[in-house]
Structure formats: C-alpha cells, structure tokens
Design a protein around this motif. Structure first.
Motif, PDB file in Angstrom:
ATOM      1  N   TYR A 130       7.440  -4.708  -0.099  1.00  0.00           N
ATOM      2  CA  TYR A 130       6.049  -4.633   0.660  1.00  0.00           C
ATOM      3  C   TYR A 130       4.970  -4.499  -0.233  1.00  0.00           C
ATOM      4  CZ  TYR A 130       2.562  -2.946   3.698  1.00  0.00           C
ATOM      5  OH  TYR A 130       1.442  -2.772   4.581  1.00  0.00           O
ATOM      6  N   LEU A 131       3.994  -5.198   0.007  1.00  0.00           N
ATOM      7  CA  LEU A 131       2.683  -5.067  -0.748  1.00  0.00           C
ATOM      8  C   LEU A 131       1.671  -5.193   0.014  1.00  0.00           C
ATOM      9  CD1 LEU A 131       0.987  -5.110  -3.418  1.00  0.00           C
ATOM     10  CD2 LEU A 131       0.934  -7.502  -3.507  1.00  0.00           C
ATOM     11  N   GLY A 132       0.979  -3.729   0.091  1.00  0.00           N
ATOM     12  CA  GLY A 132      -0.440  -3.716   1.190  1.00  0.00           C
ATOM     13  C   GLY A 132      -1.628  -3.490   0.445  1.00  0.00           C
ATOM     14  N   LEU A 133      -2.433  -4.341   0.859  1.00  0.00           N
ATOM     15  CA  LEU A 133      -3.683  -4.588   0.147  1.00  0.00           C
ATOM     16  C   LEU A 133      -4.865  -3.992   0.986  1.00  0.00           C
ATOM     17  CD1 LEU A 133      -3.513  -8.358  -1.451  1.00  0.00           C
ATOM     18  CD2 LEU A 133      -2.832  -5.923  -2.570  1.00  0.00           C
ATOM     19  N   ASN A 134      -6.171  -3.875   0.413  1.00  0.00           N
ATOM     20  CA  ASN A 134      -7.163  -3.439   1.197  1.00  0.00           C
ATOM     21  C   ASN A 134      -8.112  -4.752   1.586  1.00  0.00           C
ATOM     22  OD1 ASN A 134      -7.491  -0.295   1.678  1.00  0.00           O
ATOM     23  ND2 ASN A 134      -6.928  -0.681  -0.347  1.00  0.00           N
TER      24      ASN A 134
END
Length: 280
Positions: A116-120
């Motif tokens: 999982y990669l969460g970006l702003n």
C-alpha cells in the motif's frame, strides 16, 4: 470505507478526526492472515486522532447561526524551474521507499505480497499565510509539470450568484473562502495547477510500475489506483472536497494486471467499500 468495507453510518467515521478503531480488522489484516506479506508506506489516516481539532469540530457547525472561515483563499504558487520534477518532496521520498522495497525485498519473497502506497498529492498544500486554522488551499507545482497542461483545453465552470445558492452550498463556499471575486485567469490557473499536480502524482505511479517491471513482478502483480476524494477545483464556487458534487465525490478507480482486460470500462456504479471484497 476502503479499509473497512463498510459505509460511514456503520463505522461512524464521520470526519477526518474520527476514523476506525485501532484494532479494526482491515482487508490487509485478512490478507496477512491468509499468507500475504504486507507493507504500508505513506499516508495512513484511517484510524482516529489524525488531523486537527478544527476537523473534529467543523463537521458539527453546519447549523450554527454564524459562518466560520476554515480555509485560506485558494491560490496558486509556482516553484523551481523546468528541471524541477520532485515538487512534493515528502511523497517522492515515500515513493522511493516503496520502489526500494520492491527491488530489495518484494523480489525475494517466497510468498505473495500486498503493498500500500498512500500519497498526499494531488491534495492542495497548506496555506500558513492565511493565519490560524489556515487549512490547505495552495495549488503548487513547477514549470516542468505545468508545461504538460494544455491551458486552452481548460474549461471555466459557470457559477450562479451567491444569492441563488442553496444555504449548504453557500456555507461551503464561505468556509472555503470562495465568496470573493475571482477572475477567469485565477480560476483557470487553479485548475491548471491542479492538473499539473495530478501529472506529478502520475509520475510517482510510473515509478512503481517501472520498479515492478524491472524486477519481473509486473506480469504477476495487480495494481489498483484510487483516491479518498476528488477536487472541485473551483466548480460550484468551491475548491477542495466536503461536498456531494461530482468533482468532490467522484474518485478514480483504475485496475491493471494479469486477468484484467485492457481498456475496459465498467459502467456500474462502484464505491470505495467495494475495494474490501475485491481484494479478498
């Protein structure tokens, strides 16, 4: 909704402050239980206690007999030159961590994995110039990304007058500092800068896909790209989210990988709650 597979009225995660309980079983927890190696990087604010006290309070001020400005006036800011690619440095560092993990760890795993990669991005940047509780109303990019946007193709949304607005819309426009005068150039720039920020986000996704390709994992990996909210970008005299208009609530949901037909569009109405059963 994405992590729990349940709608808000069931989890009671009503705003950015109130999320899921710390011990809530997410789809990633279940995948770990069934033999998947899991790894998370970046933005993970689905549990309670994140964001500000303002986020905790503002959801309950819709019926008060006064208005609260909770965001700075939306504005644009250009930084760097045509060589500046990494504008949102924090997201790029997070992307680098994910890329390194793929190349150094995922490639050597003997079990399936879920990353999982969460970006702003493409979320607007904070606007400290606006004072206390300034929020995030700055659309920031560099010439490198802005040059990828076709200004001539940008449509200027039509607005109704403030007096014609539904009270809820007026409240949203006021709290987002959008009831003042905006020139067409200002509106076009806000939308152009937002599109440029989307292009930078796409560049980060490209790094992940390239890493999977370089390691030979791409041919056996399913990739899902989605978001937790949209961006009004001055539609309905608003920016940001917190509205049920299409620009705010409509999010992308792109899936690629083995067994997924290329260029296929599904007309069915879907929601982030569908991610949970889809992953399982």
């Amino acid at each position: 909704a994405m992590w729990s597979g349940l709608f808000t009225h069931l989890t009671e995660s009503w705003n950015n402050f109130k999320g899921l309980d710390p011990d809530y079983v997410t789809w990633m927890d279940l995948m770990e239980k069934h033999g998947y190696h899991s790894q998370k990087f970046g933005k993970l604010d689905y549990t309670s206690g994140h964001h500000s006290v303002s986020n905790r309070v503002e959801a309950w001020t819709r019926d008060v007999h006064f208005l609260l400005r909770q965001e700075g006036r939306p504005t644009v800011n250009i930084t760097g030159d045509r060589k500046l690619v990494r504008v949102m440095e924090a997201d790029w560092r997070t992307t680098d961590k994910a890329v390194n993990w793929i190349k150094e760890e995922a490639v050597n795993l003997t079990q399936p994995f879920v990353l999982y990669l969460g970006l702003n991005l493409p979320h607007p940047y904070p606007s400290p110039y606006a004072g206390e509780n300034f929020g995030s109303s700055t659309f920031l990019t560099s010439p490198y990304w802005l040059e990828k946007v076709t200004y001539e193709a940008i449509k200027i949304p039509k607005w109704i007058s403030l007096s014609e607005m539904h009270p809820v819309d007026y409240y949203s426009s006021y709290t987002k500092n959008c009831t003042g005068e905006f020139t067409k150039e200002e509106v076009r720039n806000i939308r152009a800068f937002y599109y440029a920020m989307c292009a930078e986000t796409d560049g980060m996704l490209g790094e992940i896909i390239s890493a999977l390709g370089d390691t030979g994992l791409l041919r056996k990996t399913i990739i899902i790209f989605t978001a937790d909210h949209g961006e009004l970008a001055m539609e309905h005299r608003q920016f940001y989210k917190m509205s049920m208009y299409e620009g705010s609530s409509h999010v992308p949901l792109l899936i690629m990988g083995p067994g997924v037909k290329e260029q296929q569009e599904i007309p069915n109405l879907v929601s982030l709650v569908d991610i949970y059963p889809t992953m399982l």
